[in-house]
Design a protein around this motif. Structure first.
Motif, PDB file in Angstrom:
ATOM      1  N   THR A 148      37.548  58.479 -17.540  1.00  0.00           N
ATOM      2  CA  THR A 148      38.596  57.459 -17.557  1.00  0.00           C
ATOM      3  C   THR A 148      39.600  57.787 -18.652  1.00  0.00           C
TER       4      THR A 148
ATOM      5  N   HIS B  14      38.430  53.163 -25.328  1.00  0.00           N
ATOM      6  CA  HIS B  14      37.049  53.002 -24.867  1.00  0.00           C
ATOM      7  C   HIS B  14      36.213  52.447 -26.020  1.00  0.00           C
TER       8      HIS B  14
ATOM      9  N   ILE C 214      29.981  48.550 -22.431  1.00  0.00           N
ATOM     10  CA  ILE C 214      30.884  49.651 -22.065  1.00  0.00           C
ATOM     11  C   ILE C 214      32.260  49.089 -21.737  1.00  0.00           C
ATOM     12  N   ARG C 215      33.228  49.444 -22.551  1.00  0.00           N
ATOM     13  CA  ARG C 215      34.608  49.022 -22.330  1.00  0.00           C
ATOM     14  C   ARG C 215      35.431  50.276 -22.073  1.00  0.00           C
ATOM     15  N   LEU C 216      36.105  50.324 -20.923  1.00  0.00           N
ATOM     16  CA  LEU C 216      36.876  51.494 -20.514  1.00  0.00           C
ATOM     17  C   LEU C 216      38.358  51.176 -20.565  1.00  0.00           C
TER      18      LEU C 216
ATOM     19  N   ALA D  68      31.121  57.679 -17.911  1.00  0.00           N
ATOM     20  CA  ALA D  68      32.234  56.815 -17.490  1.00  0.00           C
ATOM     21  C   ALA D  68      33.452  57.012 -18.382  1.00  0.00           C
TER      22      ALA D  68
ATOM     23  N   HIS E 168      31.501  50.475 -10.826  1.00  0.00           N
ATOM     24  CA  HIS E 168      31.564  51.683 -11.646  1.00  0.00           C
ATOM     25  C   HIS E 168      30.259  51.869 -12.429  1.00  0.00           C
ATOM     26  N   LEU E 169      29.726  50.784 -12.976  1.00  0.00           N
ATOM     27  CA  LEU E 169      28.482  50.859 -13.729  1.00  0.00           C
ATOM     28  C   LEU E 169      27.343  51.336 -12.834  1.00  0.00           C
TER      29      LEU E 169
ATOM     30  N   ILE F 286      33.500  47.556 -18.102  1.00  0.00           N
ATOM     31  CA  ILE F 286      33.207  48.349 -16.918  1.00  0.00           C
ATOM     32  C   ILE F 286      32.901  47.430 -15.735  1.00  0.00           C
TER      33      ILE F 286
ATOM     34  N   HIS G  87      27.114  44.917 -18.988  1.00  0.00           N
ATOM     35  CA  HIS G  87      28.484  45.445 -18.874  1.00  0.00           C
ATOM     36  C   HIS G  87      29.263  45.336 -20.187  1.00  0.00           C
TER      37      HIS G  87
END
Length: 423
Positions: free
Chosen positions: A131, A72, A86-88, A127, A97-98, A93, A83
Motif C-alpha cells: 500500500t 502506515h 493495522i492502519r494503512l 499489507a 484486506h485483512l 485495514i 483491525h
C-alpha cells in the motif's frame, strides 16, 4: 476460499504452544517465503519502551498526517477489534484486506510453528509493503531485540520511551537488562530519540548506541519539554516551539509529546506538524473519559474514566493525573492479569481511592481472580470488595455514591472489553 479474519486468527492461535516465544528465526523464515515485504516498506519509525510508546507513536502519526503525509501504523494489542492494529495510509485495514493477507501468511507458513504475534506481524508488513504511503510506524510488541517488529535493516528513525520494570519473565528482572532488550532496536548509523530514563537504562542505551554509531537525541540533554501556563514549551538546538498542550490527559503525556516532537523534527517536519501532533492525537484507554454507552446511561451523575495501564510506572502516572483532577470521591473497578506486579500497581493509588471493586477480565485465561486483586488492594490500604463484572461493580458504586468519579483500570484487556461491550 477466504474466511473471515476472526476464523483465520482463531486458527493462528493454535500454531505455537506458547503465546510469547522470543526469537526472530520464524519471522525470517516466513518473511522470506512472502518475498521479504519488510524490505519494501515506506521509511520506518520504530518505537520501543515500557510506557508511553503507543501514545508517542500516536502523536507522531497525528503530526505527520497534519503535514499531509500518508502514514502506515502498526500497534498492539488491540482493544475492541484486531483491525485496530493495522492502519494503512491513515485508514484501518478493511476486513477483506485483512482476511486476504492473513490467508496468504497462513498458506505460506504451511502449518509450521509460529506465534500468533509473529504471523500477524508478517501479515501487517505484507499489507503495508503493498500500500503506497510516506511513512511506516512500527510499535514494538514486547522488548525490542527479539520482537517480531525488529526485522527492518535500516529504519529512518528509532524511538525509546521510558523503560521500567515489566514483563520480567521475558526481558529480565533489572532495569539494565530490560533496557538492553529495548535498545535492541538501535541500528548502525540510525538516529534514536530517547526519553528521560533511569540512569541504569540510559547507560545501557548509550553503550549500545556508541558501538553502533547511532546518534542519540536525549531528553534533558539535546531537547527539553515542559508544560507552561497550559501550553507546551519545547526547545532543542534549532530553537523554541510554543505549542498546544497534548490532547491526551496526564502529566506524563508532556514527556511523550517531547519525544514525538523530536522525532518529527528529525524527520524534517515543521511547526505545523508539531502543533497537529498535539491537537489531533487520539489514543483510547489512556485516561480516556467515557461519554456514551450503557455504563454512562447507568450512571448519569458519575464521571467515568478508562485507563489500561498495568504496571507500577503506569500507576504512578495515574496517581499524578488523579492528583491534578478536581477533588471528587474516586472509586476504582479493577481487573488485572496474573503476570503483573499487582502490589506495585496498587501502592501509588492508595491515597486517591475511596474504594476498589475487583473484577475478573472476561475471556482471559490469565486473569487474576477478583478475590486476589481485592487482597492486593487491601494490602495497599485500599478498602476493597469483588464483583462478577464491571456492570455490576458500577451499579454497586452508583448505589453508594451517585456522583462518584469511577476509574476502570488495571489492564488493556479489561479496557478493551469495556470499549467493545459498553462504549
Amino acid at each position: 476460499m477466504t474466511h473471515s479474519s476472526d476464523v483465520i486468527l482463531d486458527r493462528m492461535m493454535a500454531l505455537h504452544p506458547k503465546i510469547i516465544d522470543l526469537t526472530l528465526d520464524r519471522m525470517w523464515r516466513l518473511l522470506e517465503r512472502l518475498g521479504n515485504p519488510e524490505r519494501d516498506l515506506p521509511p520506518v519509525i520504530h518505537v520501543a519502551g515500557t510506557n508511553g510508546k503507543g501514545s508517542t507513536q500516536a502523536m507522531i502519526r497525528a503530526g505527520l498526517e497534519a503535514a499531509g503525509h500518508r502514514v502506515h501504523a502498526y500497534t498492539s494489542p488491540h482493544l475492541a477489534r484486531f483491525h485496530e492494529r493495522i492502519r494503512l495510509a491513515g485508514e484501518l485495514i478493511t476486513e477483506e484486506h485483512l482476511a486476504q493477507v492473513l490467508d496468504e501468511c497462513e498458506a505460506a507458513n504451511g502449518g509450521t510453528p509460529i506465534t500468533y504475534f509473529e504471523i500477524t506481524t508478517c501479515a501487517a508488513l505484507l499489507a503495508m509493503a503493498r500500500t503506497p504511503a510516506d511513512y511506516t510506524l512500527l510499535e514494538v510488541g514486547l522488548g525490542g531485540r527479539l520482537d517480531a517488529t525488529n526485522v527492518v535493516d535500516r529504519p529512518a528513525l528509532t524511538v525509546i520511551t521510558p523503560v521500567s520494570i515489566d514483563h520480567t519473565q521475558f526481558l529480565g528482572d533489572t532495569i539494565a537488562q530490560i533496557a538492553g532488550e529495548k535498545a535492541g532496536i538501535l541500528k548502525r548509523g540510525v538516529p534514536c530519540v530517547v526519553s528521560r530514563q533511569h540512569e541504569d537504562a540510559q547507560a545501557v542505551i548509550e553503550a549500545r548506541a556508541a558501538r553502533l554509531g547511532a546518534p542519540l537525541h536525549v531528553q534533558d540533554e539535546h531537547w527539553h519539554v515542559e508544560e507552561d501556563h497550559g501550553r507546551l514549551a519545547y526547545h532543542d538546538d534549532t530553537g523554541l516551539l510554543d505549542l498546544p498542550r497534548p490532547a491526551l490527559i496526564g502529566a506524563h503525556q508532556v514527556q511523550n509529546a517531547g519525544a514525538a516532537i523530536t522525532a518529527l523534527r528529525l524527520l524534517g517536519q515543521g511547526e505545523e506538524a508539531c502543533a497537529g501532533a498535539m491537537r489531533n492525537v487520539t489514543w483510547p484507554a489512556r485516561m480516556q473519559r467515557l461519554t456514551r454507552g450503557p455504563l454512562i446511561d447507568a450512571a448519569p451523575g458519575a464521571e467515568i474514566w478508562l485507563d489500561g495501564g498495568h504496571n507500577p510506572a503506569c500507576a504512578a502516572t495515574l496517581d499524578e493525573t488523579l492528583s491534578r483532577l478536581p477533588a471528587r470521591p474516586t472509586f476504582a473497578i479493577c481487573g488485572m492479569m496474573n503476570t503483573k506486579d499487582v502490589a506495585g500497581y496498587m501502592a501509588p493509588l492508595a491515597g486517591h481511592l475511596a474504594h476498589l471493586t475487583a473484577v475478573p477480565i472476561p475471556g482471559e485465561p490469565n486473569t487474576l481472580p477478583a478475590a486476589a486483586t481485592r487482597d492486593f488492594a487491601e494490602g495497599a490500604g485500599i478498602p476493597a470488595d469483588t464483583a462478577e463484572d464491571a456492570a455490576s461493580a458500577l451499579a454497586a458504586i452508583v448505589d453508594r455514591a451517585p456522583d462518584a468519579r469511577i476509574l476502570i483500570c488495571g489492564s488493556l484487556y479489561l479496557a478493551g472489553r469495556i470499549l467493545r461491550d459498553h462504549a
